[in-house]
Enzyme design. Structure first.
Site, short mmCIF file in Angstrom:
data_model
loop_
_atom_site.label_atom_id
_atom_site.label_comp_id
_atom_site.label_asym_id
_atom_site.label_seq_id
_atom_site.Cartn_x
_atom_site.Cartn_y
_atom_site.Cartn_z
N GLY A 8 0.85 -1.02 0.20
CA GLY A 8 0.00 0.21 0.11
C GLY A 8 0.86 1.21 0.06
N ASP A 25 -2.00 10.70 14.82
CA ASP A 25 -2.65 10.71 13.50
C ASP A 25 -3.74 9.53 13.65
OD1 ASP A 25 -2.99 11.87 11.13
OD2 ASP A 25 -1.51 10.63 10.10
N ALA A 39 3.26 9.39 3.71
CA ALA A 39 4.52 9.41 4.18
C ALA A 39 5.44 8.45 3.24
CB ALA A 39 4.49 9.34 5.76
N GLY A 40 4.78 7.49 2.80
CA GLY A 40 5.66 6.46 2.25
C GLY A 40 4.86 5.36 1.77
N THR A 41 5.65 4.17 1.35
CA THR A 41 5.11 3.15 0.72
C THR A 41 5.35 1.97 1.68
OG1 THR A 41 5.73 3.78 -1.44
CG2 THR A 41 5.15 1.69 -1.19
#
Length: 411
Positions: A16, A130, A20-22
């Site tokens: 996914g 978050d 902010a990143g993978t």
């Protein structure tokens, strides 16, 4: 295509992508893992790398059945990665996108699990910052809970804090996802554990309704609603559950429950929610068009644009602002006080016209005409009654008047 992450891990395939990143499916010395590889533009930020290493102990020390544990942090060249437990399942956003809204029993069971994870984190001095459906994973291999809910685990602890570097956010910036930001964050106050409770209550509202209580439109408008507007009740929600949500969405942080209290209270409500179907509400996600339409025709509408603001200037935003950390300046007091004060995004029972729409105005006109006709009929009926009463008195008085005014007969 496989790639090496440091000297101990190999990333095999993408699971996914986030703001902010993978996230990759990877392999380590102890078996399969999930590897969250932060974006290269973040990895090139030396201050961020320093904070990443500084938070290593706190992140590695957080272990709880309802938290996706961080096993390792990797800093290697341009690679900045968190190595985490692999959860065989999906995230809560995917489930919500598929089902639109959840039955109350399942929603409450999932949020109670997350509350347990937050309680452990807060006890360790860690604030998530978050909490949102994208950061809740459902373990499809775990035992089913109340309402058929899969066990829920909270992930991405520390990511918001890592990204929230002092030079980016010093007193003038907000880092977070607009729909879930507590009002004290919007006002520039430091985040405490209570911000996670506010966000989790927002998630619970969203699971029940299919939309967040203050979302919709530009992120700036969303932030202002968190500060100035009150949450609207959901049609059909049990009062005990609603009061719990309202308490955890309180503007004052001290009025909210602690995570441990929230988890316990939610589980107390589970028996009364057994077998209850999903709430039948319509999402207030469109704005009515001003032109008039025929009374029997549905009002045309246009979708509200949901702003998606990238985390770093120049980066492409995610598909939804719910999946995007928004970095924007703290609104001033005059901005937060501006605009209408009242209730945000009022939910409607399914099929009911939207307030202010042409259908709603037409229905209002019909009600007014009906009330007017009823008033006229009532007035007419009252007039007839008055006339009958008056003429009746006159008829009865006439003989007496005649007798009093007539001359006596002469013999």
């Amino acid at each position: 295509m496989a790639r090496k992450i440091g000297s101990r891990y190999t990333a095999h395939q993408i699971l996914g992508r986030g703001s902010a990143g993978t996230v990759w499916l990877g392999e380590g010395p102890e078996g399969p893992v999930a590897i969250k590889l932060l974006r290269e533009d973040l990895a090139s930020d030396q201050e961020l790398v320093g904070r990443f290493v500084q938070e290593r102990t706190a992140l590695l020390g957080l272990e709880h059945p309802r938290v996706v544990s961080v096993r390792d942090l990797v800093v290697d060249g341009n690679d900045l990665a968190l190595v985490m437990d692999l959860v065989r399942g999906t995230d809560l956003r995917t489930r919500l996108d598929r089902d639109k809204r959840l039955a109350p029993e399942a929603a409450v069971a999932i949020v109670a699990d997350v509350a347990d994870g937050l309680a452990a984190a807060h006890a360790a001095g860690v604030v998530h910052r978050d909490v949102k459906p994208e950061n809740v994973l459902l373990d499809m291999q775990g035992p089913l809970g109340p309402g058929g809910a899969h066990p829920a685990l909270l992930t991405d602890f520390g990511v918001a804090k890592l990204i929230d570097s002092p030079k980016r956010t010093r007193a003038t910036k907000i880092i977070g996802t607009p729909d879930y930001l507590a009002p004290e964050i919007v006002e520039g106050l430091p985040p405490r554990a209570s911000v996670d409770i506010y966000a989790l209550a927002t998630v619970l509202y969203e699971l029940l309704a299919g939309f967040t209580p203050f979302g919709g439109g530009h992120p700036g408008a969303v932030l202002r609603r968190h500060v100035t507007e009150t949450v609207a009740p959901l049609p059909g929600i049990p009062d005990e559950l609603w009061q719990l949500i309202v308490q955890c969405l309180a503007k004052a942080p001290a009025s909210r429950l602690r995570a441990s209290e929230l988890g316990a209270r939610l589980r107390e409500l589970l028996p009364m929610l057994t077998g209850m179907p999903p709430l039948d509400v319509d999402e207030p996600d469109t704005e009515p068009v001003e032109e008039e339409t025929a009374p029997d025709q549905p009002a045309p509408s246009r979708p509200v644009r949901r702003g998606a603001v990238p985390l770093v200037p120049g980066a492409k935003p995610a598909d939804s602002n719910r999946d995007t950390h928004t970095s924007m300046r703290v609104p001033g007091p005059d901005e937060l006080a501006g605009g209408a004060r009242g209730t945000a995004r009022v939910p409607r029972a399914s099929g009911a016209p939207r307030p202010g729409s042409a259908r709603h105005r037409a229905a209002t006109r019909r009600r007014r005409l009906a009330l007017g006709a009823a008033a006229v009929a009532l007035a007419a009926a009252a007039g007839v009654g008055t006339w009958l009463a008056t003429t009746g008195d006159d008829a009865g008085a006439t003989p007496r008047d005649d007798q009093e005014n007539s001359a006596p007969e002469t013999p």
